[in-house]
Motif scaffolding. Sequence first.
Motif, PDB file in Angstrom:
ATOM      1  N   GLY A  67      -1.768   9.022 -10.082  1.00  0.00           N
ATOM      2  CA  GLY A  67      -1.195   9.445 -11.360  1.00  0.00           C
ATOM      3  C   GLY A  67      -0.955  10.934 -11.478  1.00  0.00           C
ATOM      4  N   ALA A  68      -1.906  11.730 -11.019  1.00  0.00           N
ATOM      5  CA  ALA A  68      -1.766  13.184 -11.154  1.00  0.00           C
ATOM      6  C   ALA A  68      -0.497  13.671 -10.458  1.00  0.00           C
ATOM      7  N   ALA A  69      -0.208  13.122  -9.278  1.00  0.00           N
ATOM      8  CA  ALA A  69       0.998  13.520  -8.555  1.00  0.00           C
ATOM      9  C   ALA A  69       2.268  13.107  -9.291  1.00  0.00           C
ATOM     10  N   LEU A  70       2.144  12.081 -10.125  1.00  0.00           N
ATOM     11  CA  LEU A  70       3.293  11.611 -10.907  1.00  0.00           C
ATOM     12  C   LEU A  70       3.340  12.261 -12.291  1.00  0.00           C
ATOM     13  N   GLY A  71       2.384  13.157 -12.554  1.00  0.00           N
ATOM     14  CA  GLY A  71       2.327  13.797 -13.863  1.00  0.00           C
ATOM     15  C   GLY A  71       1.672  12.936 -14.920  1.00  0.00           C
ATOM     16  N   ILE A  72       0.830  12.004 -14.483  1.00  0.00           N
ATOM     17  CA  ILE A  72       0.151  11.083 -15.399  1.00  0.00           C
ATOM     18  C   ILE A  72      -1.342  11.379 -15.371  1.00  0.00           C
ATOM     19  N   GLU A  73      -1.888  11.746 -16.519  1.00  0.00           N
ATOM     20  CA  GLU A  73      -3.322  11.994 -16.621  1.00  0.00           C
ATOM     21  C   GLU A  73      -4.035  10.727 -17.073  1.00  0.00           C
ATOM     22  N   ARG A  74      -5.065  10.356 -16.339  1.00  0.00           N
ATOM     23  CA  ARG A  74      -5.784   9.119 -16.635  1.00  0.00           C
ATOM     24  C   ARG A  74      -6.476   9.196 -17.997  1.00  0.00           C
ATOM     25  N   ARG A  83      -4.234  -7.740  -9.480  1.00  0.00           N
ATOM     26  CA  ARG A  83      -3.513  -6.943 -10.481  1.00  0.00           C
ATOM     27  C   ARG A  83      -4.262  -5.633 -10.742  1.00  0.00           C
ATOM     28  N   ALA A  84      -5.577  -5.703 -10.838  1.00  0.00           N
ATOM     29  CA  ALA A  84      -6.380  -4.499 -11.089  1.00  0.00           C
ATOM     30  C   ALA A  84      -6.262  -3.514  -9.928  1.00  0.00           C
ATOM     31  N   ALA A  85      -6.251  -4.023  -8.697  1.00  0.00           N
ATOM     32  CA  ALA A  85      -6.125  -3.143  -7.523  1.00  0.00           C
ATOM     33  C   ALA A  85      -4.770  -2.442  -7.518  1.00  0.00           C
ATOM     34  N   MET A  86      -3.726  -3.155  -7.876  1.00  0.00           N
ATOM     35  CA  MET A  86      -2.397  -2.541  -7.900  1.00  0.00           C
ATOM     36  C   MET A  86      -2.288  -1.512  -9.023  1.00  0.00           C
ATOM     37  N   SER A  87      -2.880  -1.802 -10.169  1.00  0.00           N
ATOM     38  CA  SER A  87      -2.889  -0.828 -11.264  1.00  0.00           C
ATOM     39  C   SER A  87      -3.685   0.412 -10.887  1.00  0.00           C
ATOM     40  N   GLU A  88      -4.797   0.213 -10.204  1.00  0.00           N
ATOM     41  CA  GLU A  88      -5.660   1.330  -9.801  1.00  0.00           C
ATOM     42  C   GLU A  88      -4.936   2.264  -8.845  1.00  0.00           C
ATOM     43  N   ARG A  89      -4.079   1.713  -8.000  1.00  0.00           N
ATOM     44  CA  ARG A  89      -3.292   2.561  -7.093  1.00  0.00           C
ATOM     45  C   ARG A  89      -2.422   3.542  -7.880  1.00  0.00           C
ATOM     46  N   ILE A  90      -1.806   3.043  -8.926  1.00  0.00           N
ATOM     47  CA  ILE A  90      -0.960   3.913  -9.754  1.00  0.00           C
ATOM     48  C   ILE A  90      -1.825   4.988 -10.395  1.00  0.00           C
ATOM     49  N   LEU A  91      -2.966   4.592 -10.916  1.00  0.00           N
ATOM     50  CA  LEU A  91      -3.858   5.549 -11.574  1.00  0.00           C
ATOM     51  C   LEU A  91      -4.400   6.572 -10.578  1.00  0.00           C
ATOM     52  N   ASP A  92      -4.682   6.133  -9.356  1.00  0.00           N
ATOM     53  CA  ASP A  92      -5.179   7.052  -8.329  1.00  0.00           C
ATOM     54  C   ASP A  92      -4.143   8.110  -7.959  1.00  0.00           C
ATOM     55  N   ALA A 123       0.839  -1.202   0.000  1.00  0.00           N
ATOM     56  CA  ALA A 123       0.000   0.000   0.000  1.00  0.00           C
ATOM     57  C   ALA A 123       0.876   1.255   0.000  1.00  0.00           C
ATOM     58  N   PRO A 124       0.493   2.269  -0.781  1.00  0.00           N
ATOM     59  CA  PRO A 124       1.280   3.515  -0.811  1.00  0.00           C
ATOM     60  C   PRO A 124       1.375   4.134   0.580  1.00  0.00           C
ATOM     61  N   ARG A 125       2.554   4.595   0.927  1.00  0.00           N
ATOM     62  CA  ARG A 125       2.769   5.218   2.227  1.00  0.00           C
ATOM     63  C   ARG A 125       2.244   6.650   2.227  1.00  0.00           C
ATOM     64  N   ASP A 126       1.660   7.054   3.355  1.00  0.00           N
ATOM     65  CA  ASP A 126       1.116   8.400   3.496  1.00  0.00           C
ATOM     66  C   ASP A 126       2.136   9.405   4.026  1.00  0.00           C
ATOM     67  N   ASP A 127       3.281   8.901   4.487  1.00  0.00           N
ATOM     68  CA  ASP A 127       4.245   9.789   5.137  1.00  0.00           C
ATOM     69  C   ASP A 127       5.301  10.345   4.179  1.00  0.00           C
ATOM     70  N   LEU A 128       5.146  10.097   2.888  1.00  0.00           N
ATOM     71  CA  LEU A 128       6.115  10.586   1.911  1.00  0.00           C
ATOM     72  C   LEU A 128       5.480  11.676   1.050  1.00  0.00           C
ATOM     73  N   ASP A 129       6.177  12.797   0.896  1.00  0.00           N
ATOM     74  CA  ASP A 129       5.646  13.918   0.110  1.00  0.00           C
ATOM     75  C   ASP A 129       5.937  13.786  -1.378  1.00  0.00           C
ATOM     76  N   ASP A 130       7.037  13.146  -1.713  1.00  0.00           N
ATOM     77  CA  ASP A 130       7.454  13.014  -3.102  1.00  0.00           C
ATOM     78  C   ASP A 130       6.755  11.803  -3.730  1.00  0.00           C
ATOM     79  N   PRO A 131       5.977  11.997  -4.812  1.00  0.00           N
ATOM     80  CA  PRO A 131       5.259  10.872  -5.422  1.00  0.00           C
ATOM     81  C   PRO A 131       6.187   9.773  -5.942  1.00  0.00           C
ATOM     82  N   LEU A 132       7.364  10.152  -6.433  1.00  0.00           N
ATOM     83  CA  LEU A 132       8.302   9.125  -6.891  1.00  0.00           C
ATOM     84  C   LEU A 132       8.863   8.328  -5.711  1.00  0.00           C
TER      85      LEU A 132
END
Length: 196
Positions: free
Chosen positions: A139-146, A128-137, A76-85
């Motif tokens: 995405g904006a912070a990573l500069g990726i538009e859905r 697999r779909a849940a893990m992909s959805e995390r990236i898409l969720d 699960a993505p960590r909430d304590d990191l400010d940098d999306p990368l």
Amino acid sequence: MTMSRTRMSPHARRRQFIDLGVGLAQEQPLETITIDAVAEAAGVSKGLLFHYFESKADFHLAVVREQADEMLARTAPRDDLDDPLATLHASVGAYVDYVAHNGKGFVGVIRGSASADEDIRAVADATRAAMSERILDHGAALGIERSPVIEMTIGGWMAYIEELLVRWLSDPVVERDELVELMVAALPMLTGLVDD
């Protein structure tokens, strides 16, 4: 030799069986795990297992669900990191660590899509779909538009890292940190190729 049977609550007994199955799946392919082996490890008759699971396939499905849930929780993505990368890096690192610890259990979850069992395929696909959805969720912070093309690209990236992990398990030609960097670097490169 079988241990003497210990009285447990139904929930605790079912939990014990699943935990034993997950442990065995770390060492051997899921399809080779027998009810006899699990019953012997638990110190009970195999008939008791069938009180909790309808069949061997039902037991295997419970093990795969447990593995999938644990993998999703650990990555699960960590909430304590400010940098999306940095967040992506931490999640991918956790994924690699999960794989290194679980070995064949990981292969059982992600290769479940090739299983003859429809329910196990569904668990693999949903994971697999849940893990992909995390990236898409994120995405904006990573500069990726859905978009449909980005969704397809993320799915391809997931397949890429799964294949790298399966190969790395059988032949670890790179160190863990190098593998993580390779996976993380691929995502911005792939999504950067997509026109807006």
